[in-house]
Design a protein around this motif. Structure first.
Motif, mmCIF file in Angstrom:
data_model
loop_
_atom_site.group_PDB
_atom_site.id
_atom_site.type_symbol
_atom_site.label_atom_id
_atom_site.label_comp_id
_atom_site.label_asym_id
_atom_site.label_seq_id
_atom_site.Cartn_x
_atom_site.Cartn_y
_atom_site.Cartn_z
ATOM 1 N N GLY A 1 0.801 -1.214 0.000
ATOM 2 C CA GLY A 1 0.000 0.000 0.000
ATOM 3 C C GLY A 1 0.833 1.263 0.000
ATOM 4 O O GLY A 1 2.050 1.239 -0.212
ATOM 5 N N THR A 2 0.152 2.389 0.259
ATOM 6 C CA THR A 2 0.824 3.677 0.396
ATOM 7 C C THR A 2 0.534 4.215 1.797
ATOM 8 O O THR A 2 -0.436 3.807 2.437
ATOM 9 N N CYS A 3 1.390 5.118 2.265
ATOM 10 C CA CYS A 3 1.225 5.614 3.635
ATOM 11 C C CYS A 3 1.833 6.995 3.785
ATOM 12 O O CYS A 3 2.510 7.497 2.896
ATOM 13 N N GLY B 1 4.516 9.287 -6.811
ATOM 14 C CA GLY B 1 4.082 8.200 -5.920
ATOM 15 C C GLY B 1 3.846 6.909 -6.692
ATOM 16 O O GLY B 1 4.062 5.811 -6.173
ATOM 17 N N GLY B 2 3.414 7.040 -7.952
ATOM 18 C CA GLY B 2 3.179 5.855 -8.787
ATOM 19 C C GLY B 2 4.451 5.048 -8.962
ATOM 20 O O GLY B 2 4.446 3.814 -8.887
ATOM 21 N N LYS B 3 5.556 5.752 -9.167
ATOM 22 C CA LYS B 3 6.845 5.071 -9.356
ATOM 23 C C LYS B 3 7.274 4.390 -8.045
ATOM 24 O O LYS B 3 7.824 3.278 -8.055
ATOM 25 N N ALA B 4 7.023 5.075 -6.923
ATOM 26 C CA ALA B 4 7.373 4.476 -5.622
ATOM 27 C C ALA B 4 6.609 3.162 -5.422
ATOM 28 O O ALA B 4 7.162 2.172 -4.930
ATOM 29 N N VAL B 5 5.336 3.148 -5.821
ATOM 30 C CA VAL B 5 4.532 1.928 -5.682
ATOM 31 C C VAL B 5 5.065 0.834 -6.606
ATOM 32 O O VAL B 5 5.171 -0.336 -6.211
ATOM 33 N N VAL B 6 5.420 1.203 -7.834
ATOM 34 C CA VAL B 6 6.007 0.223 -8.770
ATOM 35 C C VAL B 6 7.282 -0.373 -8.168
ATOM 36 O O VAL B 6 7.497 -1.588 -8.195
ATOM 37 N N ASN B 7 8.110 0.488 -7.589
ATOM 38 C CA ASN B 7 9.359 -0.003 -6.980
ATOM 39 C C ASN B 7 9.072 -0.960 -5.823
ATOM 40 O O ASN B 7 9.735 -1.986 -5.676
ATOM 41 N N LEU B 8 8.048 -0.621 -5.009
ATOM 42 C CA LEU B 8 7.676 -1.497 -3.884
ATOM 43 C C LEU B 8 7.196 -2.852 -4.398
ATOM 44 O O LEU B 8 7.586 -3.905 -3.875
ATOM 45 N N ILE B 9 6.368 -2.824 -5.431
ATOM 46 C CA ILE B 9 5.837 -4.073 -5.998
ATOM 47 C C ILE B 9 6.986 -4.927 -6.540
ATOM 48 O O ILE B 9 7.082 -6.127 -6.253
ATOM 49 N N GLU B 10 7.869 -4.313 -7.324
ATOM 50 C CA GLU B 10 8.951 -5.090 -7.965
ATOM 51 C C GLU B 10 9.864 -5.723 -6.920
ATOM 52 O O GLU B 10 10.189 -6.907 -6.987
ATOM 53 N N ARG B 11 10.276 -4.932 -5.931
ATOM 54 C CA ARG B 11 11.186 -5.463 -4.905
ATOM 55 C C ARG B 11 10.490 -6.556 -4.084
ATOM 56 O O ARG B 11 11.068 -7.597 -3.788
#
Ligand code: R1P
Ligand code: URA
Length: 292
Positions: free
Chosen positions: A116-118, A273-283
């Motif tokens: 998620g995001t926070c 924020g979209g890129k941060a979420v993509v990075n979280l998903i990939e890792r």
């Protein structure tokens, strides 16, 4: 075995459970939850294959494989009330026999990981960084409807939280639950850890002022300044306490991972924020594929 009535365990014409519209065979043993329904397709865009796609209301789900590991990704929408629906229905899919409407003798534990995001509550945890919540304190009310019990560490953390923040009043009756230690240990490199606060709203309940005055104007400072031994509060969002509390009661292993999009101490918001979420998903997918 007690038969669960039609009004309590609600199945649709497909034989799928009411809100999330999934049948038992359509669910993987490892489940990724996301708040945003559009994030489901983003996560499954990394899958090798997708075998199931369902959508009912805000509950979108895709089941497939990521590098050979079978996963279901499902959106919960926003808030602990939606987590009550999604978690009870995910559990029913694996622990209730839909033919006999009875609870299985052999119970199954799912692995459930939120992506998620926070908002960060610490100046040193910047936007775009990741957080894995070790515990969650709920300022929402959901788990107060269930019989949640705490171990000594949790009791002590909650008592200290109430003493330091004075948040146990007509606004909120906080509760605490912990992440699965077995899952948390895999998310070390690149993830900050600490206590996640779950709020029953994004504005007033997270100390945001647009046009309305707040009954708890010092909320952010009291959360940021909390400490008990090595524990500190690192972030807030709107689902984790319900995930950890219901996950514990139902016997599932749960972990909440979040990308920081807002920092409430430095008053900054992510430029992407979209890129941060993509990075979280990939890792995180790369880690999840190797967890057995
Ligand atoms: C609020 O904007 C939403 O974002 C966060 C909060 O928990 C809340 O659901 O998580 P998601 O990005 O997963 O929805
Ligand atoms: N989600 C929240 O709930 N709060 C924030 O500040 C950012 C994302």
């Amino acid at each position: 075995m007690k038969r669960i009535a039609e009004s309590e365990l609600i199945l649709n014409s497909r034989g799928a459970i009411y809100h999330i519209d999934l049948r038992p065979e359509e669910l993987a043993d490892t489940v990724i939850t996301v708040g945003d329904p559009d994030r489901v397709a983003l996560v499954s865009s990394y899958f090798d294959t997708i075998e199931v796609k369902r959508q009912h209301r805000e509950f979108v789900s895709h089941t497939g494989t990521y590098k050979g590991k079978r996963l279901t990704v499902i959106s919960t929408g926003i808030g602990p009330d939606n987590i009550d629906i999604v978690f009870n229905e995910l559990d029913a899919l694996v622990n209730i026999d839909f033919e006999t409407r009875t609870v299985n003798e052999q119970l199954k534990a799912l692995k459930i990981i939120r992506m998620g995001t926070c908002g960060s509550l610490q100046g040193d945890i910047a936007v775009d960084e990741f957080i894995a919540g070790s515990h969650s304190i709920g300022l929402d009310n959901l788990l107060n409807f269930y019989r949640l019990e705490n171990n000594d560490e949790e009791v002590s953390l909650l008592q200290q939280f109430i003493t330091q923040t004075q948040l146990n009043n007509s606004i909120t009756n906080p509760y605490i639950s912990a992440a699965s230690v077995g899952l948390l240990k895999h998310f070390v490199d690149g993830y900050n850890t600490g206590i996640t606060i779950t709020c029953p709203g994004f504005y007033g309940p997270q100390g945001r002022v647009l046009r309305l005055g707040l009954r708890q104007p010092d909320l952010i400072d009291s959360l940021t300044n909390f400490s008990h031994g090595a524990h500190r509060i690192v972030n807030f969002e709107m689902e984790t306490s319900a995930i950890y509390g219901l996950g514990k009661l139902l016997g599932h292993q749960c972990l909440s991972l979040n990308a920081v999009v807002a920092n409430r101490v430095t008053k900054t918001f992510s430029k992407d924020g979209g890129k941060a979420v993509v990075n979280l998903i990939e890792r995180s997918l790369e880690i999840i594929k190797d967890i057995h």
